[in-house]
Design a protein around this motif. Structure first.
Motif, PDB file in Angstrom:
ATOM      1  N   PHE A  64       0.845  -1.186   0.000  1.00  0.00           N
ATOM      2  CA  PHE A  64       0.000   0.000   0.000  1.00  0.00           C
ATOM      3  C   PHE A  64       0.887   1.244   0.000  1.00  0.00           C
ATOM      4  CE2 PHE A  64      -3.245  -2.508   2.756  1.00  0.00           C
ATOM      5  CZ  PHE A  64      -3.561  -3.302   1.673  1.00  0.00           C
ATOM      6  N   SER A  65       0.348   2.329  -0.512  1.00  0.00           N
ATOM      7  CA  SER A  65       1.059   3.597  -0.429  1.00  0.00           C
ATOM      8  C   SER A  65       1.209   3.990   1.031  1.00  0.00           C
ATOM      9  CB  SER A  65       0.290   4.685  -1.184  1.00  0.00           C
ATOM     10  OG  SER A  65       0.832   5.959  -0.895  1.00  0.00           O
ATOM     11  N   THR A  66       2.444   4.203   1.487  1.00  0.00           N
ATOM     12  CA  THR A  66       2.645   4.578   2.886  1.00  0.00           C
ATOM     13  C   THR A  66       2.261   6.028   3.150  1.00  0.00           C
ATOM     14  OG1 THR A  66       4.977   5.025   2.419  1.00  0.00           O
ATOM     15  CG2 THR A  66       4.424   2.856   3.317  1.00  0.00           C
ATOM     16  N   ALA A  67       1.929   6.776   2.108  1.00  0.00           N
ATOM     17  CA  ALA A  67       1.371   8.110   2.281  1.00  0.00           C
ATOM     18  C   ALA A  67      -0.152   8.061   2.402  1.00  0.00           C
ATOM     19  CB  ALA A  67       1.764   9.008   1.117  1.00  0.00           C
ATOM     20  N   GLY A  68      -0.715   6.863   2.251  1.00  0.00           N
ATOM     21  CA  GLY A  68      -2.157   6.689   2.310  1.00  0.00           C
ATOM     22  C   GLY A  68      -2.699   6.194   0.991  1.00  0.00           C
ATOM     23  N   GLY A  69      -3.529   5.140   1.052  1.00  0.00           N
ATOM     24  CA  GLY A  69      -4.125   4.602  -0.156  1.00  0.00           C
ATOM     25  C   GLY A  69      -3.950   3.101  -0.241  1.00  0.00           C
ATOM     26  N   GLY A  70      -4.222   2.562  -1.436  1.00  0.00           N
ATOM     27  CA  GLY A  70      -4.084   1.132  -1.675  1.00  0.00           C
ATOM     28  C   GLY A  70      -2.895   0.836  -2.563  1.00  0.00           C
ATOM     29  N   ARG A  71      -2.893  -0.348  -3.163  1.00  0.00           N
ATOM     30  CA  ARG A  71      -1.762  -0.771  -3.987  1.00  0.00           C
ATOM     31  C   ARG A  71      -1.675   0.019  -5.293  1.00  0.00           C
ATOM     32  NH1 ARG A  71       0.419  -5.875  -2.687  1.00  0.00           N
ATOM     33  NH2 ARG A  71       0.970  -6.215  -4.874  1.00  0.00           N
ATOM     34  N   SER A  72      -2.786   0.567  -5.753  1.00  0.00           N
ATOM     35  CA  SER A  72      -2.788   1.268  -7.041  1.00  0.00           C
ATOM     36  C   SER A  72      -2.535   2.761  -6.909  1.00  0.00           C
ATOM     37  CB  SER A  72      -4.132   1.060  -7.751  1.00  0.00           C
ATOM     38  OG  SER A  72      -5.194   1.591  -6.983  1.00  0.00           O
ATOM     39  N   ASN A  73      -2.406   3.260  -5.679  1.00  0.00           N
ATOM     40  CA  ASN A  73      -2.213   4.691  -5.483  1.00  0.00           C
ATOM     41  C   ASN A  73      -0.735   5.040  -5.447  1.00  0.00           C
ATOM     42  OD1 ASN A  73      -4.905   4.234  -3.297  1.00  0.00           O
ATOM     43  ND2 ASN A  73      -5.063   5.435  -5.171  1.00  0.00           N
ATOM     44  N   GLU A  98      -6.234  -6.799  -1.733  1.00  0.00           N
ATOM     45  CA  GLU A  98      -7.166  -5.677  -1.620  1.00  0.00           C
ATOM     46  C   GLU A  98      -7.055  -5.083  -0.217  1.00  0.00           C
ATOM     47  OE1 GLU A  98      -9.799  -2.775  -2.403  1.00  0.00           O
ATOM     48  OE2 GLU A  98      -8.950  -4.180  -3.851  1.00  0.00           O
ATOM     49  N   GLY A  99      -7.149  -3.770  -0.152  1.00  0.00           N
ATOM     50  CA  GLY A  99      -7.105  -3.114   1.147  1.00  0.00           C
ATOM     51  C   GLY A  99      -6.772  -1.644   1.010  1.00  0.00           C
ATOM     52  N   ARG A 156     -15.661  -6.008   1.412  1.00  0.00           N
ATOM     53  CA  ARG A 156     -15.701  -7.081   2.396  1.00  0.00           C
ATOM     54  C   ARG A 156     -14.382  -7.842   2.481  1.00  0.00           C
ATOM     55  NH1 ARG A 156     -20.609  -8.064   4.540  1.00  0.00           N
ATOM     56  NH2 ARG A 156     -22.373  -7.035   3.570  1.00  0.00           N
ATOM     57  N   ARG A 157     -13.790  -8.166   1.355  1.00  0.00           N
ATOM     58  CA  ARG A 157     -12.572  -8.981   1.363  1.00  0.00           C
ATOM     59  C   ARG A 157     -11.354  -8.084   1.231  1.00  0.00           C
ATOM     60  NH1 ARG A 157     -10.788 -14.269   0.306  1.00  0.00           N
ATOM     61  NH2 ARG A 157      -8.815 -14.351  -0.839  1.00  0.00           N
ATOM     62  N   GLY A 158     -10.684  -7.815   2.338  1.00  0.00           N
ATOM     63  CA  GLY A 158      -9.525  -6.948   2.286  1.00  0.00           C
ATOM     64  C   GLY A 158      -8.978  -6.671   3.669  1.00  0.00           C
ATOM     65  N   LEU A 159      -7.806  -6.044   3.700  1.00  0.00           N
ATOM     66  CA  LEU A 159      -7.146  -5.652   4.936  1.00  0.00           C
ATOM     67  C   LEU A 159      -7.133  -4.129   4.996  1.00  0.00           C
ATOM     68  CD1 LEU A 159      -5.441  -6.335   7.479  1.00  0.00           C
ATOM     69  CD2 LEU A 159      -3.414  -6.236   5.992  1.00  0.00           C
ATOM     70  N   TYR A 160      -7.666  -3.582   6.074  1.00  0.00           N
ATOM     71  CA  TYR A 160      -7.810  -2.136   6.205  1.00  0.00           C
ATOM     72  C   TYR A 160      -7.020  -1.661   7.419  1.00  0.00           C
ATOM     73  CZ  TYR A 160     -11.168  -3.163   2.701  1.00  0.00           C
ATOM     74  OH  TYR A 160     -11.736  -3.616   1.533  1.00  0.00           O
ATOM     75  N   LEU A 161      -6.037  -0.822   7.152  1.00  0.00           N
ATOM     76  CA  LEU A 161      -5.116  -0.311   8.153  1.00  0.00           C
ATOM     77  C   LEU A 161      -5.424   1.166   8.367  1.00  0.00           C
ATOM     78  CD1 LEU A 161      -1.887  -1.860   6.577  1.00  0.00           C
ATOM     79  CD2 LEU A 161      -3.391  -2.908   8.288  1.00  0.00           C
ATOM     80  N   LEU A 162      -5.810   1.530   9.572  1.00  0.00           N
ATOM     81  CA  LEU A 162      -6.258   2.896   9.842  1.00  0.00           C
ATOM     82  C   LEU A 162      -5.454   3.482  10.996  1.00  0.00           C
ATOM     83  CD1 LEU A 162      -8.635   1.575   8.255  1.00  0.00           C
ATOM     84  CD2 LEU A 162     -10.189   2.939   9.642  1.00  0.00           C
ATOM     85  N   ASP A 163      -4.866   4.647  10.754  1.00  0.00           N
ATOM     86  CA  ASP A 163      -4.083   5.334  11.762  1.00  0.00           C
ATOM     87  C   ASP A 163      -4.876   6.530  12.288  1.00  0.00           C
ATOM     88  OD1 ASP A 163      -2.048   6.103  13.434  1.00  0.00           O
ATOM     89  OD2 ASP A 163      -0.781   6.929  11.847  1.00  0.00           O
ATOM     90  N   GLU A 164      -5.426   6.378  13.482  1.00  0.00           N
ATOM     91  CA  GLU A 164      -6.195   7.401  14.189  1.00  0.00           C
ATOM     92  C   GLU A 164      -7.365   7.934  13.357  1.00  0.00           C
ATOM     93  OE1 GLU A 164      -3.692  10.358  15.971  1.00  0.00           O
ATOM     94  OE2 GLU A 164      -2.335   8.876  16.840  1.00  0.00           O
ATOM     95  N   PRO A 165      -8.290   7.075  12.954  1.00  0.00           N
ATOM     96  CA  PRO A 165      -9.442   7.535  12.166  1.00  0.00           C
ATOM     97  C   PRO A 165     -10.337   8.500  12.923  1.00  0.00           C
ATOM     98  CG  PRO A 165      -9.793   5.287  12.948  1.00  0.00           C
ATOM     99  CD  PRO A 165      -8.365   5.626  13.247  1.00  0.00           C
ATOM    100  N   GLU A 166     -10.270   8.491  14.250  1.00  0.00           N
ATOM    101  CA  GLU A 166     -11.126   9.387  15.037  1.00  0.00           C
ATOM    102  C   GLU A 166     -10.745  10.848  14.889  1.00  0.00           C
ATOM    103  OE1 GLU A 166      -7.697   8.310  17.809  1.00  0.00           O
ATOM    104  OE2 GLU A 166      -8.912   7.310  16.282  1.00  0.00           O
ATOM    105  N   ALA A 167      -9.602  11.128  14.250  1.00  0.00           N
ATOM    106  CA  ALA A 167      -9.138  12.511  14.126  1.00  0.00           C
ATOM    107  C   ALA A 167     -10.168  13.412  13.469  1.00  0.00           C
ATOM    108  CB  ALA A 167      -7.826  12.552  13.337  1.00  0.00           C
ATOM    109  N   ALA A 168     -11.006  12.865  12.591  1.00  0.00           N
ATOM    110  CA  ALA A 168     -12.000  13.679  11.886  1.00  0.00           C
ATOM    111  C   ALA A 168     -13.425  13.327  12.271  1.00  0.00           C
ATOM    112  CB  ALA A 168     -11.827  13.510  10.380  1.00  0.00           C
ATOM    113  N   LEU A 169     -13.592  12.444  13.238  1.00  0.00           N
ATOM    114  CA  LEU A 169     -14.931  11.926  13.524  1.00  0.00           C
ATOM    115  C   LEU A 169     -15.441  12.405  14.877  1.00  0.00           C
ATOM    116  CD1 LEU A 169     -14.450   8.204  12.379  1.00  0.00           C
ATOM    117  CD2 LEU A 169     -15.339  10.137  11.051  1.00  0.00           C
TER     118      LEU A 169
END
Length: 250
Positions: A64-73, A98-99, A156-169
Protein backbone atom coordinates in the motif's frame (compact mmCIF):
# COMPACT_ATOMS: atom_id res chain seq x y z
CA UNK A 1 -13.76 -16.90 11.12
CA UNK A 2 -11.41 -16.22 8.17
CA UNK A 3 -8.34 -14.11 8.87
CA UNK A 4 -5.89 -13.03 6.20
CA UNK A 5 -3.01 -11.52 8.14
CA UNK A 6 -2.27 -13.95 10.96
CA UNK A 7 1.01 -12.69 12.38
CA UNK A 8 3.45 -9.78 12.30
CA UNK A 9 7.02 -10.40 13.42
CA UNK A 10 10.25 -8.46 13.53
CA UNK A 11 13.12 -9.79 11.45
CA UNK A 12 15.66 -9.08 14.14
CA UNK A 13 18.55 -10.38 12.07
CA UNK A 14 18.11 -7.41 9.71
CA UNK A 15 18.70 -4.79 12.43
CA UNK A 16 22.28 -3.54 12.67
CA UNK A 17 21.81 -0.73 15.19
CA UNK A 18 19.25 -0.91 17.98
CA UNK A 19 20.05 2.60 19.20
CA UNK A 20 18.54 4.47 16.24
CA UNK A 21 14.92 5.19 15.34
CA UNK A 22 12.64 3.26 15.19
CA UNK A 23 14.49 0.42 16.95
CA UNK A 24 15.14 2.55 20.02
CA UNK A 25 11.39 2.65 20.71
CA UNK A 26 10.93 0.12 23.55
CA UNK A 27 7.88 -1.61 22.06
CA UNK A 28 9.69 -2.04 18.73
CA UNK A 29 13.05 -2.98 20.24
CA UNK A 30 11.50 -5.88 22.16
CA UNK A 31 8.95 -6.92 19.55
CA UNK A 32 9.04 -10.59 18.63
CA UNK A 33 5.63 -11.29 17.07
CA UNK A 34 1.99 -10.28 17.27
CA UNK A 35 -0.55 -13.00 16.56
CA UNK A 36 -4.04 -11.99 15.49
CA UNK A 37 -7.16 -13.97 16.39
CA UNK A 38 -9.84 -11.35 15.72
CA UNK A 39 -10.80 -9.62 12.48
CA UNK A 40 -10.64 -6.31 14.40
CA UNK A 41 -7.33 -5.45 16.07
CA UNK A 42 -6.46 -2.22 17.87
CA UNK A 43 -3.02 -0.76 18.59
CA UNK A 44 -3.07 1.61 21.57
CA UNK A 45 -0.44 3.55 23.45
CA UNK A 46 0.89 7.01 24.12
CA UNK A 47 2.21 9.19 21.32
CA UNK A 48 5.63 7.92 20.30
CA UNK A 49 4.99 4.39 21.57
CA UNK A 50 5.47 2.84 18.12
CA UNK A 51 1.92 1.84 17.20
CA UNK A 52 1.72 4.02 14.09
CA UNK A 53 5.27 3.05 13.13
CA UNK A 54 4.36 -0.63 13.08
CA UNK A 55 1.07 0.03 11.28
CA UNK A 56 2.96 1.92 8.58
CA UNK A 57 5.44 -0.96 8.26
CA UNK A 58 2.56 -3.39 7.73
CA UNK A 59 1.19 -1.11 5.00
CA UNK A 60 4.63 -1.07 3.37
CA UNK A 61 4.82 -4.87 3.34
CA UNK A 62 1.28 -5.02 1.88
CA UNK A 63 2.36 -2.81 -1.02
CA UNK A 64 0.00 0.00 0.00
CA UNK A 65 1.06 3.60 -0.43
CA UNK A 66 2.64 4.58 2.89
CA UNK A 67 1.37 8.11 2.28
CA UNK A 68 -2.16 6.69 2.31
CA UNK A 69 -4.13 4.60 -0.16
CA UNK A 70 -4.08 1.13 -1.68
CA UNK A 71 -1.76 -0.77 -3.99
CA UNK A 72 -2.79 1.27 -7.04
CA UNK A 73 -2.21 4.69 -5.48
CA UNK A 74 1.01 6.53 -6.26
CA UNK A 75 0.64 9.31 -3.72
CA UNK A 76 3.95 10.60 -2.34
CA UNK A 77 4.25 12.82 0.73
CA UNK A 78 7.39 13.98 2.51
CA UNK A 79 8.22 11.96 5.66
CA UNK A 80 5.77 9.22 4.67
CA UNK A 81 8.34 6.52 3.98
CA UNK A 82 8.35 3.58 6.36
CA UNK A 83 11.45 3.39 8.55
CA UNK A 84 10.51 -0.12 9.71
CA UNK A 85 9.05 -1.61 6.55
CA UNK A 86 11.96 -3.81 5.49
CA UNK A 87 12.37 -5.29 8.98
CA UNK A 88 8.92 -6.83 9.48
CA UNK A 89 7.54 -10.12 8.22
CA UNK A 90 3.86 -10.79 7.55
CA UNK A 91 2.33 -14.27 7.77
CA UNK A 92 -0.82 -14.78 5.68
CA UNK A 93 -3.48 -17.47 5.32
CA UNK A 94 -4.63 -16.70 2.69
CA UNK A 95 -2.90 -13.59 1.39
CA UNK A 96 -5.09 -10.77 0.06
CA UNK A 97 -4.04 -7.81 -2.06
CA UNK A 98 -7.17 -5.68 -1.62
CA UNK A 99 -7.11 -3.11 1.15
CA UNK A 100 -6.27 0.43 2.16
CA UNK A 101 -3.99 2.38 4.47
CA UNK A 102 -5.51 5.51 6.04
CA UNK A 103 -3.19 8.10 7.50
CA UNK A 104 -5.30 10.82 9.09
CA UNK A 105 -2.43 13.32 8.86
CA UNK A 106 -2.09 12.93 5.07
CA UNK A 107 -5.75 12.48 4.16
CA UNK A 108 -5.97 16.00 2.73
CA UNK A 109 -3.15 15.13 0.32
CA UNK A 110 -4.90 11.90 -0.65
CA UNK A 111 -8.11 13.79 -1.48
CA UNK A 112 -6.08 16.25 -3.57
CA UNK A 113 -4.38 13.34 -5.33
CA UNK A 114 -7.80 11.99 -6.38
CA UNK A 115 -8.73 15.43 -7.72
CA UNK A 116 -5.55 15.48 -9.81
CA UNK A 117 -6.41 12.08 -11.25
CA UNK A 118 -9.90 13.27 -12.10
CA UNK A 119 -8.46 16.22 -14.06
CA UNK A 120 -6.14 14.11 -16.19
CA UNK A 121 -7.16 14.23 -19.89
CA UNK A 122 -6.42 10.55 -20.46
CA UNK A 123 -7.60 7.97 -17.97
CA UNK A 124 -9.05 10.56 -15.62
CA UNK A 125 -12.51 12.01 -15.28
CA UNK A 126 -15.28 11.82 -12.74
CA UNK A 127 -15.12 8.01 -12.69
CA UNK A 128 -12.20 8.41 -10.25
CA UNK A 129 -14.76 9.40 -7.60
CA UNK A 130 -17.00 6.35 -8.08
CA UNK A 131 -15.26 4.46 -5.28
CA UNK A 132 -15.59 7.47 -2.97
CA UNK A 133 -19.27 8.33 -3.19
CA UNK A 134 -19.38 10.04 -6.60
CA UNK A 135 -17.75 13.39 -5.87
CA UNK A 136 -14.55 14.95 -4.61
CA UNK A 137 -13.68 14.27 -0.99
CA UNK A 138 -12.84 17.98 -0.72
CA UNK A 139 -16.52 18.77 -1.33
CA UNK A 140 -17.40 17.28 2.06
CA UNK A 141 -16.51 18.05 5.64
CA UNK A 142 -13.52 16.19 7.03
CA UNK A 143 -15.72 13.73 8.91
CA UNK A 144 -18.07 13.22 5.96
CA UNK A 145 -15.08 12.51 3.71
CA UNK A 146 -13.77 9.87 6.12
CA UNK A 147 -17.15 8.15 6.26
CA UNK A 148 -17.48 8.32 2.46
CA UNK A 149 -14.14 6.54 2.21
CA UNK A 150 -15.15 3.88 4.73
CA UNK A 151 -18.59 3.34 3.20
CA UNK A 152 -17.76 3.38 -0.52
CA UNK A 153 -14.09 2.46 -0.90
CA UNK A 154 -13.83 -0.36 1.62
CA UNK A 155 -15.10 -3.81 0.66
CA UNK A 156 -15.70 -7.08 2.40
CA UNK A 157 -12.57 -8.98 1.36
CA UNK A 158 -9.53 -6.95 2.29
CA UNK A 159 -7.15 -5.65 4.94
CA UNK A 160 -7.81 -2.14 6.21
CA UNK A 161 -5.12 -0.31 8.15
CA UNK A 162 -6.26 2.90 9.84
CA UNK A 163 -4.08 5.33 11.76
CA UNK A 164 -6.20 7.40 14.19
CA UNK A 165 -9.44 7.54 12.17
CA UNK A 166 -11.13 9.39 15.04
CA UNK A 167 -9.14 12.51 14.13
CA UNK A 168 -12.00 13.68 11.89
CA UNK A 169 -14.93 11.93 13.52
CA UNK A 170 -17.32 13.31 16.12
CA UNK A 171 -18.50 10.84 18.79
CA UNK A 172 -21.66 10.20 16.75
CA UNK A 173 -19.64 9.54 13.61
CA UNK A 174 -17.32 7.25 15.54
CA UNK A 175 -20.38 5.14 16.33
CA UNK A 176 -21.32 5.27 12.64
CA UNK A 177 -17.84 4.00 11.83
CA UNK A 178 -18.34 1.05 14.19
CA UNK A 179 -21.50 0.25 12.22
CA UNK A 180 -19.42 0.21 9.01
CA UNK A 181 -17.08 -2.36 10.57
CA UNK A 182 -20.06 -4.43 11.66
CA UNK A 183 -21.82 -4.24 8.28
CA UNK A 184 -18.74 -5.29 6.30
CA UNK A 185 -18.57 -8.46 8.36
CA UNK A 186 -15.71 -10.71 9.42
CA UNK A 187 -14.21 -11.08 5.93
CA UNK A 188 -12.93 -7.51 6.19
CA UNK A 189 -9.89 -7.43 8.49
CA UNK A 190 -9.01 -4.27 10.39
CA UNK A 191 -5.90 -3.10 12.21
CA UNK A 192 -6.48 0.31 13.75
CA UNK A 193 -4.23 2.59 15.80
CA UNK A 194 -6.49 4.75 17.94
CA UNK A 195 -6.88 6.83 21.08
CA UNK A 196 -10.68 6.70 21.01
CA UNK A 197 -12.42 4.85 23.88
CA UNK A 198 -15.54 4.67 21.69
CA UNK A 199 -13.82 2.95 18.77
CA UNK A 200 -11.88 0.70 21.15
CA UNK A 201 -15.19 -0.62 22.47
CA UNK A 202 -15.94 -2.69 19.36
CA UNK A 203 -17.08 -6.10 20.65
CA UNK A 204 -14.69 -9.00 20.33
CA UNK A 205 -11.76 -6.84 19.26
CA UNK A 206 -8.17 -7.67 20.16
CA UNK A 207 -6.23 -4.81 21.78
CA UNK A 208 -2.43 -4.56 21.90
CA UNK A 209 -0.87 -1.96 24.20
CA UNK A 210 2.35 -0.41 22.91
CA UNK A 211 2.95 1.08 26.34
CA UNK A 212 4.14 -2.43 27.19
CA UNK A 213 7.47 -3.74 26.00
CA UNK A 214 6.99 -5.90 24.01
CA UNK A 215 3.42 -4.95 23.02
CA UNK A 216 0.96 -7.00 25.06
CA UNK A 217 -2.71 -7.85 24.68
CA UNK A 218 -4.94 -6.01 27.18
CA UNK A 219 -8.62 -5.88 28.06
CA UNK A 220 -10.69 -2.88 27.01
CA UNK A 221 -11.42 -2.01 30.64
CA UNK A 222 -7.70 -2.00 31.44
CA UNK A 223 -6.77 0.61 28.84
CA UNK A 224 -6.01 4.14 30.08
CA UNK A 225 -8.38 5.38 27.37
CA UNK A 226 -11.31 3.69 29.08
CA UNK A 227 -10.20 4.33 32.65
CA UNK A 228 -9.42 8.04 32.23
CA UNK A 229 -12.60 8.71 30.26
CA UNK A 230 -14.72 6.83 32.78
CA UNK A 231 -13.11 8.66 35.69
CA UNK A 232 -13.64 12.04 34.01
CA UNK A 233 -17.29 11.42 33.12
CA UNK A 234 -18.18 10.09 36.57
CA UNK A 235 -16.16 12.59 38.63
CA UNK A 236 -15.60 15.57 36.36
CA UNK A 237 -15.53 18.23 39.08
CA UNK A 238 -13.05 16.33 41.24
CA UNK A 239 -10.77 15.47 38.32
CA UNK A 240 -10.66 19.09 37.15
CA UNK A 241 -10.13 20.41 40.68
CA UNK A 242 -7.12 18.13 41.10
CA UNK A 243 -5.83 19.00 37.63
CA UNK A 244 -5.99 22.75 38.27
CA UNK A 245 -4.38 22.73 41.69
CA UNK A 246 -1.37 25.07 41.76
CA UNK A 247 2.02 23.41 41.61
CA UNK A 248 3.77 23.08 44.93
CA UNK A 249 6.39 25.70 45.58
CA UNK A 250 9.88 24.51 44.71
Amino acid sequence: MPLYLREVSLRRETVSNWDVYPYNIPAIRHLEELRFRSHVVFFVGENGSGKSTLLEAIAYQCGFSTAGGGRSNMLRVDAAESALGEAVRLSWLPKVTEGFFLRAETFYHFASYLDELAREPFGGGRWVYEAYGGRSLHERSHGEAFLALFTHRFGRRGLYLLDEPEAALSPARQLAFLRVIHDLGPTAQWIIATHSPIILGYPGAQIFSFDESPPAEVRYEDTPHYQITRQFLQHRERVLAELFQPDEAL
